[in-house]
Design a protein around this motif. Sequence first.
Motif, PDB file in Angstrom:
ATOM      1  N   SER A 188     -30.459   2.606  14.170  1.00 65.05           N
ATOM      2  CA  SER A 188     -29.809   1.793  15.200  1.00 65.05           C
ATOM      3  C   SER A 188     -30.067   0.348  14.812  1.00 65.05           C
ATOM      4  O   SER A 188     -31.201  -0.015  14.485  1.00 65.05           O
ATOM      5  CB  SER A 188     -30.391   2.090  16.588  1.00 65.05           C
ATOM      6  N   LYS A 240     -21.587   7.639   8.243  1.00 65.02           N
ATOM      7  CA  LYS A 240     -20.832   7.627   9.501  1.00 65.02           C
ATOM      8  C   LYS A 240     -21.360   6.476  10.354  1.00 65.02           C
ATOM      9  O   LYS A 240     -22.570   6.252  10.411  1.00 65.02           O
ATOM     10  CB  LYS A 240     -20.977   8.947  10.258  1.00 65.02           C
ATOM     11  N   TYR A 242     -21.251   4.569  14.194  1.00 68.34           N
ATOM     12  CA  TYR A 242     -20.903   4.618  15.611  1.00 68.34           C
ATOM     13  C   TYR A 242     -21.162   3.233  16.200  1.00 68.34           C
ATOM     14  O   TYR A 242     -22.279   2.710  16.106  1.00 68.34           O
ATOM     15  CB  TYR A 242     -21.736   5.670  16.347  1.00 68.34           C
ATOM     16  N   HIS A 243     -20.131   2.654  16.778  1.00 62.68           N
ATOM     17  CA  HIS A 243     -20.230   1.303  17.314  1.00 62.68           C
ATOM     18  C   HIS A 243     -20.371   1.366  18.837  1.00 62.68           C
ATOM     19  O   HIS A 243     -19.500   1.903  19.523  1.00 62.68           O
ATOM     20  CB  HIS A 243     -18.978   0.501  16.938  1.00 62.68           C
ATOM     21  N   PHE A 244     -21.501   0.831  19.328  1.00 64.57           N
ATOM     22  CA  PHE A 244     -21.744   0.824  20.777  1.00 64.57           C
ATOM     23  C   PHE A 244     -21.399  -0.554  21.319  1.00 64.57           C
ATOM     24  O   PHE A 244     -21.989  -1.561  20.930  1.00 64.57           O
ATOM     25  CB  PHE A 244     -23.215   1.136  21.075  1.00 64.57           C
ATOM     26  N   GLU A 248     -19.676   1.778  25.743  1.00 64.02           N
ATOM     27  CA  GLU A 248     -18.947   2.895  25.145  1.00 64.02           C
ATOM     28  C   GLU A 248     -19.316   3.039  23.671  1.00 64.02           C
ATOM     29  O   GLU A 248     -19.487   2.044  22.961  1.00 64.02           O
ATOM     30  CB  GLU A 248     -17.440   2.659  25.278  1.00 64.02           C
ATOM     31  N   VAL A 249     -19.443   4.273  23.209  1.00 63.89           N
ATOM     32  CA  VAL A 249     -19.738   4.547  21.803  1.00 63.89           C
ATOM     33  C   VAL A 249     -18.455   5.007  21.115  1.00 63.89           C
ATOM     34  O   VAL A 249     -17.790   5.935  21.578  1.00 63.89           O
ATOM     35  CB  VAL A 249     -20.816   5.636  21.655  1.00 63.89           C
ATOM     36  N   LYS A 250     -18.128   4.325  19.988  1.00 66.75           N
ATOM     37  CA  LYS A 250     -16.924   4.672  19.247  1.00 66.75           C
ATOM     38  C   LYS A 250     -17.286   5.078  17.825  1.00 66.75           C
ATOM     39  O   LYS A 250     -18.089   4.418  17.169  1.00 66.75           O
ATOM     40  CB  LYS A 250     -15.965   3.476  19.203  1.00 66.75           C
ATOM     41  N   ASP A 251     -16.681   6.164  17.359  1.00 68.00           N
ATOM     42  CA  ASP A 251     -16.814   6.591  15.971  1.00 68.00           C
ATOM     43  C   ASP A 251     -15.809   5.771  15.165  1.00 68.00           C
ATOM     44  O   ASP A 251     -14.598   5.921  15.329  1.00 68.00           O
ATOM     45  CB  ASP A 251     -16.501   8.087  15.871  1.00 68.00           C
TER      46      ASP A 251
END
Length: 287
Positions: A188, A240, A242-244, A248-251
Amino acid sequence: MLNIAEQLVISQYCIGFNESLSKNGIKGVIYIPYGRSFLVLQKFILQEILNSLTSASPSPFSWLEDVIFRGFVMAINPPFKITRPNYLTEYFKGLTTYNEKVFNLIKPLLKGQIANVGGNLVYIEENKIIPWEYVSASILEIVSFLLSVKVGSLILFEEPETQLHEELQLLMGMVLYALSSINRIVISTHSQTIVSTIAHLSMLKPTKEELKDLFEDLKVKDYEALAEAVEKANEKVKVKVYHFTEGEVKDVSIDYVVRGLPGTKDVLEKEFRWFSSLHSKRLFGQK
């Protein structure tokens, strides 16, 4: 009773989780928490005290010395002993030896050298041993990472950019990418540099010779093992992201990351626009 029941349930869950990991070739889980450098420093200081006491010749007052020492240890014991978060206790216990392969990868991040002298791990710069309490925060961060990593484990790394300037963040991103070929790694981070480095490596897959150009431009030494490990990782690693943001968390795709995640870049652009408007006001008297 609730605490006892909680521990029993958690232990059974952990057993099942570890068995599942084992089936996928993962030997265990290592959590590298934020604030780790303080714990590493305490570990080194306590180890030095223990080694000095055990190497000293026995005295008729050894029992008294033992009582005093135990009292001293209790006085400076890590603060997590009070609040008892288990993950910090486990992390502290796990700071023991390091893997030579991992050490070779992090060498480019170290200005000096690490050596074992008299049973103590020491940091050396310009042929002088620097006491751990005077070592820079960035070195403690790097050493904490070195002592934490166990090859073949799932590594959960919280904010790897902590205490590292931009060049070290770039190199840490390379180390994490290289290690991903022999470890599963989850990080993170708030660092645009680390995310961008890992994304570009994943997309462009540079060779050892291409990496050499960057390392020499940065005047980095002992980079050969890292360059080779990055090249090998190109064949195996799948990144991979994941943008928080905004709850909201987006792949997101690697291409999206390479083009620039919203964050530092956007803040700097707003800051420079604001500074530019102030310059105009000062120079031309605009309101």
